[in-house]
Design a protein around this motif. Structure first.
Motif, PDB file in Angstrom:
ATOM      1  N   THR A 113      -5.201  -2.677  -3.403  1.00 31.58           N
ATOM      2  CA  THR A 113      -5.067  -3.392  -4.641  1.00 31.58           C
ATOM      3  C   THR A 113      -5.139  -2.340  -5.785  1.00 31.58           C
ATOM      4  O   THR A 113      -5.292  -1.199  -5.755  1.00 31.58           O
ATOM      5  CB  THR A 113      -6.182  -4.460  -4.925  1.00 31.58           C
ATOM      6  OG1 THR A 113      -7.394  -3.602  -5.246  1.00 31.58           O
ATOM      7  CG2 THR A 113      -6.407  -5.441  -3.916  1.00 31.58           C
ATOM      8  N   GLN A 172       4.604  -0.692  -4.066  1.00 30.55           N
ATOM      9  CA  GLN A 172       4.163  -1.538  -2.848  1.00 30.55           C
ATOM     10  C   GLN A 172       4.619  -2.832  -2.809  1.00 30.55           C
ATOM     11  O   GLN A 172       4.882  -3.643  -3.875  1.00 30.55           O
ATOM     12  CB  GLN A 172       2.717  -1.397  -3.005  1.00 30.55           C
ATOM     13  CG  GLN A 172       2.043  -0.104  -2.469  1.00 30.55           C
ATOM     14  CD  GLN A 172       0.426  -0.327  -2.768  1.00 30.55           C
ATOM     15  OE1 GLN A 172      -0.260   0.687  -2.293  1.00 30.55           O
ATOM     16  NE2 GLN A 172      -0.157  -1.269  -3.204  1.00 30.55           N
ATOM     17  N   GLN A 188       1.401  -8.926  -2.469  1.00 34.44           N
ATOM     18  CA  GLN A 188       1.040  -9.698  -1.868  1.00 34.44           C
ATOM     19  C   GLN A 188       0.958 -11.042  -1.810  1.00 34.44           C
ATOM     20  O   GLN A 188       0.778 -12.122  -1.215  1.00 34.44           O
ATOM     21  CB  GLN A 188      -0.537  -9.511  -1.667  1.00 34.44           C
ATOM     22  CG  GLN A 188      -0.925  -7.861  -1.383  1.00 34.44           C
ATOM     23  CD  GLN A 188      -0.642  -7.617   0.240  1.00 34.44           C
ATOM     24  OE1 GLN A 188      -0.877  -8.492   1.087  1.00 34.44           O
ATOM     25  NE2 GLN A 188       0.058  -6.670   0.428  1.00 34.44           N
ATOM     26  N   ASN A 189       1.332 -11.662  -3.068  1.00 37.89           N
ATOM     27  CA  ASN A 189       1.299 -13.073  -3.771  1.00 37.89           C
ATOM     28  C   ASN A 189       2.048 -13.025  -4.913  1.00 37.89           C
ATOM     29  O   ASN A 189       2.204 -12.246  -5.574  1.00 37.89           O
ATOM     30  CB  ASN A 189      -0.262 -13.435  -3.895  1.00 37.89           C
ATOM     31  CG  ASN A 189      -1.048 -12.683  -4.559  1.00 37.89           C
ATOM     32  OD1 ASN A 189      -0.668 -12.091  -5.758  1.00 37.89           O
ATOM     33  ND2 ASN A 189      -2.339 -12.120  -4.100  1.00 37.89           N
ATOM     34  N   GLN A 199       2.125  -6.353   5.392  1.00 35.22           N
ATOM     35  CA  GLN A 199       0.790  -5.372   5.571  1.00 35.22           C
ATOM     36  C   GLN A 199      -0.098  -5.226   4.406  1.00 35.22           C
ATOM     37  O   GLN A 199       0.089  -5.044   3.325  1.00 35.22           O
ATOM     38  CB  GLN A 199       1.321  -4.309   6.108  1.00 35.22           C
ATOM     39  CG  GLN A 199       0.090  -3.229   6.941  1.00 35.22           C
ATOM     40  CD  GLN A 199       0.618  -2.112   7.469  1.00 35.22           C
ATOM     41  OE1 GLN A 199       1.812  -1.764   7.490  1.00 35.22           O
ATOM     42  NE2 GLN A 199      -0.306  -1.251   8.013  1.00 35.22           N
ATOM     43  N   ARG A 200      -1.372  -5.311   4.747  1.00 36.09           N
ATOM     44  CA  ARG A 200      -2.541  -5.055   3.671  1.00 36.09           C
ATOM     45  C   ARG A 200      -2.398  -3.811   3.238  1.00 36.09           C
ATOM     46  O   ARG A 200      -2.327  -2.718   3.835  1.00 36.09           O
ATOM     47  CB  ARG A 200      -3.715  -5.205   4.417  1.00 36.09           C
ATOM     48  CG  ARG A 200      -5.251  -4.883   3.480  1.00 36.09           C
ATOM     49  CD  ARG A 200      -5.371  -5.743   2.545  1.00 36.09           C
ATOM     50  NE  ARG A 200      -6.570  -5.827   1.932  1.00 36.09           N
ATOM     51  CZ  ARG A 200      -6.661  -4.954   0.786  1.00 36.09           C
ATOM     52  NH1 ARG A 200      -5.881  -4.223   0.270  1.00 36.09           N
ATOM     53  NH2 ARG A 200      -8.100  -4.774   0.115  1.00 36.09           N
ATOM     54  N   VAL A 201      -2.320  -3.807   1.866  1.00 33.51           N
ATOM     55  CA  VAL A 201      -2.334  -2.570   0.992  1.00 33.51           C
ATOM     56  C   VAL A 201      -3.243  -2.425  -0.052  1.00 33.51           C
ATOM     57  O   VAL A 201      -3.761  -3.616  -0.622  1.00 33.51           O
ATOM     58  CB  VAL A 201      -0.691  -2.289   0.506  1.00 33.51           C
ATOM     59  CG1 VAL A 201       0.327  -2.199   1.665  1.00 33.51           C
ATOM     60  CG2 VAL A 201      -0.525  -3.584  -0.570  1.00 33.51           C
ATOM     61  N   ARG A 252       3.972 -12.149   6.601  1.00 36.08           N
ATOM     62  CA  ARG A 252       2.869 -11.454   5.761  1.00 36.08           C
ATOM     63  C   ARG A 252       2.931 -10.266   5.849  1.00 36.08           C
ATOM     64  O   ARG A 252       2.835  -9.358   6.848  1.00 36.08           O
ATOM     65  CB  ARG A 252       1.546 -11.962   6.283  1.00 36.08           C
ATOM     66  CG  ARG A 252       0.158 -11.603   5.117  1.00 36.08           C
ATOM     67  CD  ARG A 252      -0.973 -12.280   5.761  1.00 36.08           C
ATOM     68  NE  ARG A 252      -2.075 -11.925   4.679  1.00 36.08           N
ATOM     69  CZ  ARG A 252      -2.246 -12.523   3.438  1.00 36.08           C
ATOM     70  NH1 ARG A 252      -1.829 -13.391   3.315  1.00 36.08           N
ATOM     71  NH2 ARG A 252      -3.268 -12.084   2.874  1.00 36.08           N
TER      72      ARG A 252
END
Length: 801
Positions: A646, A582, A585-586, A642-644, A640
């Motif tokens: 954790t 994936q 995110q950071n 897309q939210r995936v 940013r």
């Protein structure tokens, strides 16, 4: 018939055909869409899933255009067929020159093979309806012989239109196969109504088929797949002089307008006066209710002397027919039969002119006076006599076994008189016992281990029936159970390794079914997530096997070295692998991925090694994962991501995956491939050497012949064509796995073991690499020959008149 009337009738039939075709393919498209959806839910292969998905999209997006194209193709072919029926426009071979000939390309050959397969299924779906239409078209042209190729409404036009239309909507061969397969399944369901509508156009004008149906020489037997040798020139067993004499007596009885007890012929066979002698015979052998459209003659008056051996009057066919119309067996006849049965036990014949191994029943019928058996009972005697004439003349059965089985003549006749539905019920215990004994006897060598002990078992069964059977036919059911228990025990042998092989096959099927459940559970958990397709395929297709293998080792249910990965680690790998590909995110997640990758690679290799995945396949999977990881580790885009989920969320989700043997329960109607990676180690563990046939063509339409596989029973023999194609030997079916995923055969020549998965067995039958020795059970073959002889007698009578 005037030309104008001829034209009017055919124009009406043509309009019915065109309108009916458009309506039929609309319903077919809906059915095909439903079956594709069902297949998508059932398959665990991501490759098949993709082909099914694309096919469904093609069908939905281009449906109207596809149906319109199919309609146009059919209309064009029908119009041409209307012009050419019974008009031979083919060039005379003698007039052709080399300049007229050309090579046929592979595509044309493949098209013909695919169309012919569908054509066979279409004929089987409505054999009688299509046959009647062939006859009507022939009668309209003054022809005495019906030829399907002259029928402008023949199913070939439908099959060809479907094939050509499908080829135009996609260039992907797998998608084409999916569409053609599922349309084929759907369209045959609607054929009977379609052809009934076309026949209605003729019948409304007073034209009906004066039909004498003969078994086709080119059509495989409907009970045993691949049962007939195409082009062999004989679709029924030859008739001996004695059998023909018995048939003639039977036909004479059928031609008698009324019987001694006052019943009419149409009462006896049901459905009103039949159009032909063969139609009478068809009704005699049809399952209860089939072909008996009308009048009953006293349902429930068939004999049941003991009150414990068969269906009660309340259970009998409400429409009546042959079985229900027979009168109560006269006591004098049974006294005589009991006396004859006692003579058989002593090794005597019923007449001095006969030896014990000869057919006794023709002589019995001659001895009976009118007060001992009326004409309907004589009919039963004739039918059973002809049946045993076929048994005694079947050279595929060794002579000593024919002699043993011939001793069942009197008991079988008594059972048929007690329960006349024996003649109509495929699975009546007496009929099934005789069929099973003959099937196992065929190909048996009494000098070999199994042949010798089977000969003794057959003698024991026959002796038991002769000694115990008086008027309770349950002895046949008990004997059948005993025979099946004997086969289960003695068909396998420790000497050739088949007994040990069965243990390996049982475990293989068990593990295969467990693997199916694990793969489907993973698919359900993955589906809501945005997982890269090839990663999802790797997890459900390959890593699911690692999960099963590690589970089995921890349960001490698998052999071989212990894998270098635990079951818990293998389960955690699912969430770790999905998270690793994936977008991160950071920066913290990038660092976590860098720490995880070495451990991930180590566990991946250990898992693939545990299932002995071929090196090339493992390398391809790992290379693809490496490329995905390289892509993820590149600098993140400015936008940013897309939210995936954790990593913790994924691990929580996949902790719901619980593997247990209860997950190995079977779903009725399922089929599955059997991985060699499961079977081969188990065979080695049990010290078994066998030839494996587990491969199949992609998307092979298994359901097309699954009912034929379901007819197979251990003990039967097939002809096995060697891999080189130069030698054919007998192969006996030794064992079938509980869920019919695996079939074990043993070659008679050298004892070699052959293991087939269900799909590969079907493919071998389709290709003729395996062929049943017995094209149908004994009773069915006798019934077919009687009906064919009835047709020949009727034709001869018509010529003489």
């Amino acid at each position: 018939m005037a030309d104008t009337e001829y034209t009017r009738i055919f124009d009406l039939a043509r309009e019915r055909a065109l309108y009916g075709f458009s309506h039929m393919i609309e319903r077919t498209a809906q059915d095909a869409d439903n079956t594709i959806m069902q297949a998508m839910a059932a398959t665990r292969s991501m490759v098949d899933q993709k082909s099914l998905s694309v096919a469904r999209r093609v069908l939905r997006d281009g449906g109207p255009a596809f149906l319109a194209r199919m309609d146009t193709l059919f209309r064009t072919q029908l119009n041409r067929a209307m012009r050419t029926m019974y008009t031979d426009l083919r060039a005379d071979v003698s007039s052709l020159s080399a300049n007229d000939l050309s090579l046929i390309d592979d595509e044309t050959v493949n098209r013909q093979i695919e169309v012919d397969r569908l054509l066979t299924r279409m004929r089987d779906a409505d054999m009688e309806g299509i046959g009647r239409l062939n006859v009507i078209v022939a009668q309209m042209h003054g022809e005495s012989e019906a030829r399907e190729r002259e029928n402008p409404f023949r199913p070939y036009l439908i099959a060809r239109s479907l094939h050509d239309a499908v080829k135009e909507v996609s260039s992907d061969e797998n998608v084409i196969k999916v569409l053609f397969h599922h349309f084929s399944i759907a369209i045959i369901r609607h054929l009977p109504d379609y052809y009934a509508s076309i026949r209605g156009a003729f019948e409304s004008s007073g034209i009906r088929a004066n039909m004498v149906v003969q078994p086709s020489k080119m059509t495989p037997n409907q009970r045993y797949f691949g049962g007939l040798d195409v082009g062999s020139g004989a679709s029924v067993d030859p008739v001996s002089a004695s059998a023909l004499s018995g048939m003639q007596h039977l036909f004479a009885l059928l031609g008698h307008a009324s019987f001694a007890n006052g019943m009419k012929l149409d009462d006896l066979i049901g459905g009103g006066q039949p159009a032909s002698l063969q139609e009478m015979m068809r009704r005699l052998f049809s399952p209860s209710g089939a072909g008996n459209a009308g009048g009953a003659a006293g349902a429930g008056i068939a004999a049941d002397k003991s009150g414990s051996s068969g269906a009660t009057a309340d259970e009998s066919d409400p429409e009546g027919g042959f079985a229900d119309a027979l009168p109560v067996v006269q006591e004098d006849l049974f006294v005589r039969l009991d006396r004859y049965q006692a003579m058989v036990v002593e090794g005597k014949s019923i007449d001095e002119q006969l030896s014990p191994e000869q057919n006794q029943l023709f002589k019995l019928r001659e001895q009976l006076g009118p007060n001992e058996a009326d004409e309907s009972q004589q009919m039963v005697i004739d039918i059973v006599a002809v049946l045993f004439e076929f048994l005694l003349g079947d050279e595929k059965i060794p002579t000593p076994l024919r002699t043993v089985l011939s001793r069942l003549q009197i008991p079988f006749l008594k059972a048929a008189l007690l329960e006349p539905k024996l003649l109509q019920e495929l699975h009546h215990p007496a009929r099934e016992l005789l069929n099973r004994l003959c099937t196992v006897a065929i190909g048996s060598d009494l000098s070999e281990r199994f042949g010798g002990i089977f000969g003794k078992e057959a003698g024991r069964i026959v002796y038991r029936i002769l000694s115990e059977f008086k008027d309770d036919v349950r002895v046949f059911a008990k004997s059948l159970e005993g025979l099946e228990e004997f086969l289960e025990k003695h068909l396998p042998s420790t000497e050739d390794g088949s007994a040990q092989c069965i243990d390996a096959l049982k475990e293989t099927e068990r593990q295969t079914l467990l693997g199916i459940r694990v793969a489907r559970s993973l698919k359900d958990l993955i589906m809501p997530l945005r997982v890269e397709q090839r990663v999802a395929e790797f997890i459900t297709g390959i890593w699911s096997r690692v999960l099963v293998q590690t589970f089995l080792h921890e349960q001490s249910d698998a052999g071989g070295p212990h894998p270098d990965i635990s079951h818990q680690e293998a389960r955690d790998m699912v969430s770790d692998l999905i998270w690793s590909v994936q977008e991160k995110q950071n920066p913290q997640e990038h660092s976590m991925l860098m720490r995880l990758l070495p451990q991930l690679a180590k566990r991946l290799r250990a898992g693939l090694q545990s299932i002995q995945l071929p090196e090339e396949e493992a390398k391809q999977a790992l290379d693809h994962l490496v490329s995905l990881h390289m892509q993820v580790m590149r600098p993140s885009p400015a936008t940013r991501p897309q939210r995936v989920p954790t990593l913790e969320e994924l691990r929580g989700r996949f902790s719901l995956l619980v593997i247990d043997w209860k997950d190995g329960l079977w779903i009725e109607g399922e089929t599955s491939d059997v991985p060699a990676s499961i079977l081969e180690p188990l065979l080695r563990r049990h010290g078994v050497t066998a030839s494996l046939f587990l491969e199949r063509e992609a998307l092979l339409p298994l359901e097309e012949g699954i009912h034929f596989l379901n007819e197979l029973q251990p003990g039967g023999s097939m002809k096995y064509l060697s891999a080189a194609g130069d030698n054919e030997t007998l192969a006996r079916l030794v064992w079938i796995s509980p869920r019919r995923l695996l079939y074990l055969f043993r070659l008679s020549a050298d004892g070699q073991l052959l293991i087939y998965a269900s799909a590969s067995l079907l493919q071998s039958l389709l290709e003729g690499k395996l062929r049943p020795v017995e094209r149908a059970p004994l009773f069915d073959r006798a019934a077919q020959s009687i009906m064919a002889t009835a047709a020949a007698v009727q034709q001869a009578d018509a010529v003489n008149q």
